[in-house]
Scaffold this active site. Sequence first.
Site, PDB file in Angstrom:
ATOM      1  N   ALA A 787       0.846  -1.187   0.000  1.00 17.40           N
ATOM      2  CA  ALA A 787       0.000   0.000   0.000  1.00 17.40           C
ATOM      3  C   ALA A 787       0.884   1.241   0.000  1.00 17.40           C
ATOM      4  O   ALA A 787       1.605   1.504   0.966  1.00 17.40           O
ATOM      5  CB  ALA A 787      -0.910   0.011   1.222  1.00 17.40           C
ATOM      6  N   PRO A 788       0.876   2.044  -1.088  1.00 19.48           N
ATOM      7  CA  PRO A 788       1.722   3.232  -1.148  1.00 19.48           C
ATOM      8  C   PRO A 788       1.030   4.447  -0.538  1.00 19.48           C
ATOM      9  O   PRO A 788      -0.204   4.561  -0.571  1.00 19.48           O
ATOM     10  CB  PRO A 788       1.930   3.428  -2.647  1.00 19.48           C
ATOM     11  CG  PRO A 788       0.644   2.939  -3.241  1.00 19.48           C
ATOM     12  CD  PRO A 788       0.179   1.797  -2.360  1.00 19.48           C
ATOM     13  N   PHE A 806      -3.180   8.104  -0.515  1.00 22.63           N
ATOM     14  CA  PHE A 806      -3.023   6.743   0.002  1.00 22.63           C
ATOM     15  C   PHE A 806      -3.900   5.759  -0.762  1.00 22.63           C
ATOM     16  O   PHE A 806      -5.041   6.057  -1.099  1.00 22.63           O
ATOM     17  CB  PHE A 806      -3.394   6.734   1.493  1.00 22.63           C
ATOM     18  CG  PHE A 806      -3.535   5.369   2.095  1.00 22.63           C
ATOM     19  CD1 PHE A 806      -2.457   4.488   2.151  1.00 22.63           C
ATOM     20  CD2 PHE A 806      -4.747   4.950   2.625  1.00 22.63           C
ATOM     21  CE1 PHE A 806      -2.588   3.216   2.708  1.00 22.63           C
ATOM     22  CE2 PHE A 806      -4.886   3.686   3.186  1.00 22.63           C
ATOM     23  CZ  PHE A 806      -3.805   2.819   3.225  1.00 22.63           C
ATOM     24  N   HIS A 807      -3.335   4.566  -1.042  1.00 25.30           N
ATOM     25  CA  HIS A 807      -4.083   3.471  -1.658  1.00 25.30           C
ATOM     26  C   HIS A 807      -3.974   2.254  -0.743  1.00 25.30           C
ATOM     27  O   HIS A 807      -2.905   1.677  -0.579  1.00 25.30           O
ATOM     28  CB  HIS A 807      -3.509   3.143  -3.033  1.00 25.30           C
ATOM     29  CG  HIS A 807      -4.361   2.190  -3.828  1.00 25.30           C
ATOM     30  ND1 HIS A 807      -4.765   0.963  -3.353  1.00 25.30           N
ATOM     31  CD2 HIS A 807      -4.888   2.283  -5.075  1.00 25.30           C
ATOM     32  CE1 HIS A 807      -5.481   0.348  -4.264  1.00 25.30           C
ATOM     33  NE2 HIS A 807      -5.580   1.126  -5.324  1.00 25.30           N
ATOM     34  N   SER A 808      -5.095   1.846  -0.165  1.00 19.09           N
ATOM     35  CA  SER A 808      -5.118   0.704   0.745  1.00 19.09           C
ATOM     36  C   SER A 808      -5.013  -0.609  -0.022  1.00 19.09           C
ATOM     37  O   SER A 808      -5.192  -0.653  -1.244  1.00 19.09           O
ATOM     38  CB  SER A 808      -6.401   0.724   1.574  1.00 19.09           C
ATOM     39  OG  SER A 808      -6.504  -0.430   2.384  1.00 19.09           O
TER      40      SER A 808
END
Length: 963
Positions: A787-788, A806-808
């Site tokens: 996750a970035p 944010f990407h979960s």
Amino acid sequence: MVSRYKEKDAGVLFAFNGRWISWLHTGAAYSAFLSALVVGMYLHYHKIVQNEWFGYPEEWFPSVSATIGDRFPERSFFMLFIAITSGPRFALVGLWYLLTASPNRSLPKVVAYFGVFRTFTCGGWTYVTSTDNHDWHDIFMISYLVATIPWMFGCLVLSPANARAIQYRKYVAGAFFGTIIPLVYFFIQHKVHRVPGAYTIYAFFEWALVLFDVAFDAITALDFETFELVIKDNKGFSKGTPRVPPLEKEKAKALGSLATVFSWSEALDTAADVYHGFAFWSVLTSLGLTVWYFPLWHMGISGYEAFVMSTVSPLLLAIPPIRTLVVRNQRIFHLLSVAGLTAYMVLDPVYRLFTIGFGVSMQCLSWAATFYSDATNGGRIESRVLAFIIGLLMSSIAKFACHSNNPIWPIMHAENGGWNGTGLVLAVLAASRFISRRSSSSGGEIDRQSKSEPSVLYALGFGGLLFALHSLLSDTSTMILWVWEGFPVRGPLSNVHAHYTIFAMTGGIVLGVLRPSLVSSWSVFGVASVGTAVLTACGNWLGFYGALIFATYLMALSIPLISSASTKSPALTFGLGFFVYNFMVLFHVWVVAYAFVPGGPLVREHTDWIMAVTILLIGCGVFNLNTNCTGLKSGKSSKRLTAYRSTRHRKYYFGATGLLNLVFLCAAFMRFPTNDYKPYHSDGRVVTAGIWTIHFSLDNDMWSSERRMRDLIKDAELDVVGLLESDLQRIIMGNRDTTQYLAEDLGMYVDYGPGPNKHTWGAALLSKFPIVNSTHHLLPSPVGELAPAIHATLDVYGTLVDVFVFHSGQEEDPEDRRLQSEYLAKLMGSTSRPSFLLSYLVTKPLEGNYNTYVSTTSGMHDVDPTDWDRWCEYILFKGLQRVGYARISRSTITDTELQVAKFVVPDSAEKTKYLFDVEEKTRNTRAAEHEVPESWRFPALFRGDGVRGHRYHVFDEPRYFKY
């Protein structure tokens, strides 16, 4: 000066030696620049050393443009002497033509044309200043510099047998072109990095260009000594004095390889070869991109992935009848290979992939057959290999010019910037000419000795080399993004420093041609291995220096490796080689797509393994070069070695490479950042922020979607936008970078986020406001995908505001998502500044991990807690006045809507504290649209049915809030 003629002919009124034309030209030109410099420094010193960032004493020497610009009287001095220069200038070009012209030779006419063209364009940029008309000043200046290339090289080729003049021309031309590199470097230091004093150093190199330019033409005085110009009072006129035939041996000794006669036919052959190589790389690099579309939309293995094996078609050459058929009918198969460029005409994505797959298989088959059939002719095989790798250089330059999209890819068409029709026509012409020159051995019966030598190691070496070229050098920004670590800038930038990659590739080509034994040595292989390790392990400039070493080595090694490998069995060398290449392509996909493929966890996040395997595979080819091709190293006289060292064709390929570099410099100039970053509603201190999952910039119909995305972001008036699923720097995504086009066209700063070697699907940040600082985070992901996250600090109307993108992780891994929510909550809670989150959370509102993100730990609030119809995208905030929230439908661009929020940035610390402490019931008070300022309202064009398929939805109209 006239006495000698008056004794013989009383009709002679005036006579003088031709060298006076050169002297007058040189004196007038230098007087124009130097008089303006002296007068300007005497009258307006502090004004002309002042630039947009600094003045005296940081900057203490003026640039050429500042000196000859708009100030009186220095501009008048300059224009007066430049006007005087024009007469001798036209005379100089005319005399040079008379000196070099000969029957049945067109090159002198071409050089004369560029000489006249340079004269007119010089008048353009000197009489039209950037203040008068900035665009036309730049057009004239670029045209002048472009025309300088054929003028200088043409003068070198046409030089009479005067060793002294030829030597001077070589030195001055080399100094002129060598000066361009530091000139560009220090201009970037000034323009982008705002380094004090950098513009002064740039000015010295700019003045050096002027001095070298005039000095080059001054050398004609040594050649014009044989001319005597006579003015007579009768009606006759001179056809020009007879010229002594050039002393070819003396000229050849001075010019070296330039002494060979220029041939337009050979130049066209070279252009066709290079363009055909460009077509190969265009089709090959589009295969992974079109295959990727299907698992992307199927969210898993689709079956279409089998098309990656299209490249192993050279295995068919193991069958003797097929090998003979292909080798003896190369024209047909090379023309069939162009079919891959017709794919843009096929609207159905499935059939478009079929077309690309067929084109790739024909490309690989026909190139393998060509390498094999030409292997015994050293000059010819070197030409083929040069066409192949210069085609890669051309592909990288074309992608740079088009913001990392190849203009003839099947995902391009006229509506999104494609040049497919033009590219297809040129490809057909190039393919026809490419195989019109047949080798003497039409059946491919090559040296029998090669049959006893092993081919497997060459296959491994070729496969590793091809993978490295494709994965790292098919786009100028790939290795730059590998080492990118955020703001402040501590390393190279994609649009500013791409020339480093291009120059490294160019240097590799030259090195591979001139020193094949050196680049085949183990010592150079060791240096390249160190460069690979530095690229893999380090960031910023140090990592990029390692990248440049590796790039130079890859291009250089291609020439001896492919040339030698071509003498072996084509089925084994190239068929197995492409299979190894395919294995490496899947390997480098698996390291990031491990959650979706069988056995993926075994290679999870191991780009280091990929690089190690790549260099080991290349080492196998180097081993064969050192054990089986000693003739290439030793310099023993042999038929093959003599042919290999044939140099006639090289000047054309070097010329093509130089021309491509010139095209790149023009593209780089056009793409140079303008630094024009203006928010949409600065009067109300409003920030409009959005979050969008862009699905790797491929729309529902497999077209590149950058321009459609640009239009929506612009129409929505976004000042800050987070983009997710945005890392396209892999073979399967085409090694692209959507953020380059969006940032430059929209006038925004960009942080690409964690690079392609960080094994995420990508997160990027675009901002109209300066990015003061940014850090990249990889959140805990023990099972699923990484996750970035980006944590950036923006300067918003003088107030520091933190932004999180944010990407979960995916839904299937709840423990990953729980750990990620805790990590991000603490990260958001670590700052006391006003903040907002642009995110993809994979949770339902008010449930589960939502209560970790929106909590006292993070201090964040939901932009609209009552919006129940969300699952992935969320906007959270604190310390800001939230005044609006809307959701805009995606049309067919991607699979996710664009969510947008408006905030007012507080103008004092007290106001910020109040906003942190405000009660939730007060925070969500709603107001009608007419009750709020204009800057708080969303654009009206998305109301109702909207525009281009984009409209406000879910609530039918946008929501507006005030507290």
